[in-house]
Design a protein around this motif. Structure first.
Motif, mmCIF file in Angstrom:
data_model
loop_
_atom_site.group_PDB
_atom_site.id
_atom_site.type_symbol
_atom_site.label_atom_id
_atom_site.label_comp_id
_atom_site.label_asym_id
_atom_site.label_seq_id
_atom_site.Cartn_x
_atom_site.Cartn_y
_atom_site.Cartn_z
ATOM 1 N N GLY A 112 -4.990 6.821 -9.073
ATOM 2 C CA GLY A 112 -5.648 5.939 -8.062
ATOM 3 C C GLY A 112 -6.877 6.534 -7.389
ATOM 4 O O GLY A 112 -7.168 7.641 -7.305
ATOM 5 N N ARG A 113 -7.512 5.592 -6.676
ATOM 6 C CA ARG A 113 -8.475 5.996 -5.710
ATOM 7 C C ARG A 113 -8.619 4.999 -4.481
ATOM 8 O O ARG A 113 -8.215 3.879 -4.833
ATOM 9 N N ILE A 114 -8.542 5.692 -3.477
ATOM 10 C CA ILE A 114 -8.431 4.698 -2.241
ATOM 11 C C ILE A 114 -10.226 4.475 -1.940
ATOM 12 O O ILE A 114 -10.816 5.624 -1.688
ATOM 13 N N MET A 115 -10.978 3.412 -2.029
ATOM 14 C CA MET A 115 -12.256 3.308 -1.548
ATOM 15 C C MET A 115 -12.262 3.137 -0.290
ATOM 16 O O MET A 115 -11.448 2.493 0.665
ATOM 17 N N ALA A 116 -13.819 3.027 0.102
ATOM 18 C CA ALA A 116 -14.125 2.928 1.417
ATOM 19 C C ALA A 116 -13.517 1.895 2.278
ATOM 20 O O ALA A 116 -13.024 1.806 3.587
ATOM 21 N N SER A 117 -13.342 0.596 1.606
ATOM 22 C CA SER A 117 -12.878 -0.897 2.289
ATOM 23 C C SER A 117 -11.281 -0.562 2.439
ATOM 24 O O SER A 117 -10.766 -1.650 2.532
ATOM 25 N N ARG A 118 -10.691 0.622 2.060
ATOM 26 C CA ARG A 118 -9.299 1.013 2.249
ATOM 27 C C ARG A 118 -8.538 0.065 1.033
ATOM 28 O O ARG A 118 -7.242 -0.138 0.920
ATOM 29 N N HIS A 119 -9.201 -0.218 -0.053
ATOM 30 C CA HIS A 119 -8.601 -1.029 -1.377
ATOM 31 C C HIS A 119 -8.324 0.140 -2.093
ATOM 32 O O HIS A 119 -8.982 1.135 -2.552
ATOM 33 N N LEU A 120 -7.060 0.021 -2.697
ATOM 34 C CA LEU A 120 -6.399 1.035 -3.787
ATOM 35 C C LEU A 120 -6.951 0.615 -5.116
ATOM 36 O O LEU A 120 -6.609 -0.518 -5.371
ATOM 37 N N ALA A 121 -7.632 1.276 -5.872
ATOM 38 C CA ALA A 121 -8.038 0.686 -7.225
ATOM 39 C C ALA A 121 -6.843 1.721 -7.975
ATOM 40 O O ALA A 121 -7.137 3.072 -7.957
ATOM 41 N N SER A 122 -5.950 1.052 -8.610
ATOM 42 C CA SER A 122 -4.912 1.797 -9.534
ATOM 43 C C SER A 122 -4.342 0.816 -10.425
ATOM 44 O O SER A 122 -4.451 -0.405 -10.323
ATOM 45 N N GLU A 123 -3.996 1.439 -11.651
ATOM 46 C CA GLU A 123 -3.107 0.414 -12.641
ATOM 47 C C GLU A 123 -1.781 0.983 -12.718
ATOM 48 O O GLU A 123 -0.786 0.613 -13.442
ATOM 49 N N ASP A 124 -1.372 2.047 -11.816
ATOM 50 C CA ASP A 124 -0.045 2.799 -11.702
ATOM 51 C C ASP A 124 0.700 1.662 -10.863
ATOM 52 O O ASP A 124 0.794 1.761 -9.708
#
Length: 163
Positions: A112-124
């Protein structure tokens, strides 16, 4: 925790949906184009780099990534993504940093990655559930305080993080 400067590994994640943002509105000839940012209206003149012309003229990227930036190409042989207008790319692309916090599992795989907007990008699914359940109550925190809570939560759950 390890602090890393942003270094692109050419995965193409950032550009794979930028076709929704960047639209070619004018072909100026000689591989020069005017691009419009669909959100801001900003217009930028870009030029395909001469060394990128063979890759730029290959449109196979769009079979797998139909929403990709019109200037992004993925080289299947190398397994890397390329911006064919990198030297003249729009401002939004120049400002981009892939992630704020990179999250790896116990085996060192990116989950996963947490983007600058506090969004978690993950498929886990486990990471998504943990983030949703734990972080909902901390939305009002300042960025530094929010980040400390996230880092503590991820470490406690056994994840490794880079920022």
């Amino acid at each position: 925790m390890i602090h890393l400067a942003f270094e692109c590994n050419q995965c193409g994640d950032c550009c794979s949906h930028l076709g929704l943002v960047h639209r070619i509105i004018k072909d100026l000839g000689d591989h020069r184009y005017v691009v419009r940012n669909e959100y801001t209206g900003e217009r930028t003149t870009v030029t395909v780099a001469p060394g990128m012309l063979p890759l730029f003229n290959d449109h196979r990227t769009f079979a797998d990534r139909p929403e990709a930036c019109p200037f992004f190409r993925f080289d299947g042989e190398e397994g890397k993504g390329y911006c064919s207008v990198h030297a003249t790319r729009p401002e939004i692309c120049r400002d981009y940093g892939c992630w704020r916090i990179l999250i790896l599992d116990r085996d060192g795989r990116r989950v996963g990655r947490i983007m600058a907007s506090r969004h978690l990008a993950s498929e886990d699914p486990d990471l998504l559930r943990l983030f949703r359940e734990e972080m909902a109550q901390h939305a009002e925190l300042s960025d530094p305080a929010w980040e400390r809570v996230v880092l503590r939560m991820l470490h406690t759950a056994g994840y490794r993080v880079y920022r």
